[in-house]
Design a protein around this motif. Structure first.
Motif, short mmCIF file in Angstrom:
data_model
loop_
_atom_site.label_atom_id
_atom_site.label_comp_id
_atom_site.label_asym_id
_atom_site.label_seq_id
_atom_site.Cartn_x
_atom_site.Cartn_y
_atom_site.Cartn_z
N GLU A 1 50.33 -8.77 8.81
CA GLU A 1 49.45 -8.18 7.94
C GLU A 1 48.01 -8.88 7.79
O GLU A 1 47.87 -9.92 7.36
CB GLU A 1 50.30 -8.10 6.42
N SER A 2 46.95 -8.04 7.88
CA SER A 2 45.73 -8.39 7.72
C SER A 2 45.16 -7.68 6.37
O SER A 2 45.23 -6.47 6.52
CB SER A 2 45.08 -7.90 9.13
N ASP A 3 44.77 -8.59 5.67
CA ASP A 3 44.13 -8.11 4.43
C ASP A 3 42.54 -8.31 4.28
O ASP A 3 42.17 -8.26 3.27
CB ASP A 3 45.02 -8.73 3.22
N ALA B 1 40.50 -6.22 5.08
CA ALA B 1 40.18 -5.04 4.94
C ALA B 1 40.89 -4.32 4.03
O ALA B 1 42.15 -4.43 3.87
CB ALA B 1 39.75 -4.14 6.15
N PRO C 1 44.91 -2.86 3.63
CA PRO C 1 45.49 -3.94 4.71
C PRO C 1 46.08 -3.29 5.82
O PRO C 1 46.54 -2.17 5.82
CB PRO C 1 46.45 -4.66 3.91
N VAL C 2 46.10 -3.77 7.09
CA VAL C 2 46.60 -3.08 8.00
C VAL C 2 47.53 -4.18 8.63
O VAL C 2 47.79 -5.38 8.47
CB VAL C 2 45.31 -3.00 9.26
N LEU D 1 47.50 -2.31 16.97
CA LEU D 1 47.01 -1.93 15.81
C LEU D 1 47.00 -0.65 15.69
O LEU D 1 46.68 0.34 16.60
CB LEU D 1 45.32 -2.43 15.39
N ILE E 1 37.64 0.90 13.33
CA ILE E 1 37.97 -0.24 12.99
C ILE E 1 36.95 -1.13 12.29
O ILE E 1 35.95 -1.68 13.03
CB ILE E 1 38.66 -1.02 14.21
N VAL F 1 38.71 -6.90 11.02
CA VAL F 1 40.08 -6.54 11.42
C VAL F 1 40.04 -6.94 13.09
O VAL F 1 41.09 -7.23 13.61
CB VAL F 1 40.53 -4.95 11.22
N ASP G 1 40.65 -10.36 13.69
CA ASP G 1 41.92 -10.79 13.30
C ASP G 1 42.92 -10.55 14.47
O ASP G 1 43.46 -11.46 14.95
CB ASP G 1 42.62 -10.20 12.05
#
Length: 207
Positions: A6-8, A10, A13-14, A51, A62, A66, A69
């Protein structure tokens, strides 16, 4: 087995995900979604990181954070790429991945080179990699079942939209017909009003 991160950086989160090995990567290539963006270290072996875009989102939407990441994650999961500085990370939409007979397991080409984008990673940033690794989860996924369910829901949505469009057209046709009938009625009433005062005799003749 698929690894999820999990990328937070942005909001919202994505989720980034990748196959545990080249065989899992092969399934991801085969059963990917049109909404998936694929990342890989250019010209060297690495993990295939994906993604999944949200509905209506494009590759241009995007956020740069992100992208950073995803690039750091794919670099960290490349034996060669992890040791190198100034590496290029390529990314493109899943639909642009081309698989032909004779290719090795996990190997891909592209239908359109012009739709492949690159970002340069100067060096590994441990803060990013460690942050993502703390969110790492493993799941067993039936890739085919997930894709088929996705396609089924898409077909149902399209049917619903078509039904709504047909109903909208019917309403418009009905409204046009009613307006045409109203214009015809008003025209008729106007003609009757004009002839109401004409009895066919010359009004100047009193005899």
């Amino acid at each position: 087995m698929v690894f999820y991160f999990e990328s937070d950086v942005a909001l919202p989160p994505v989720t980034l995900f990748m196959g545990v090995d080249k065989h899992e990567n092969e399934d991801l290539i085969k059963w990917g979604w049109p909404e998936d963006v694929w990342f890989h270290v250019d010209k060297v072996s690495s993990a295939h990181v994906y993604l999944r875009l949200r509905p209506g989102q494009t590759i241009d939407d995007i956020p740069s954070a992100v992208l950073d990441d995803a690039a750091q994650l794919v670099k960290a999961n490349s034996i060669m790429g992890n040791k190198m500085n100034d590496v290029d990370i390529v990314y493109t939409m899943w639909a642009n991945l081309k698989k032909t007979q004779g290719m090795d397991v996990g190997q891909v080409a592209f239908y359109k080179e012009k739709e492949v984008r690159k970002i340069k990673v100067a060096k590994r940033i441990n803060d990013i990699v460690n942050r993502l690794n703390k969110t790492k989860k493993e799941k067993n996924i039936d890739f085919r079942a997930e894709r088929e369910q996705r396609d089924r829901l898409e077909r149902e949505d399209k049917k619903q939209l078509m039904k709504q469009e047909q109903e909208r057209k019917k309403d418009m046709e009905k409204k046009k017909k009613e307006e045409a009938e109203l214009r015809s009625y008003n025209s008729l009433m106007s003609s009757e009003n004009m002839s109401k005062y004409d009895d066919g005799n010359d009004s100047d003749d009193f005899m």
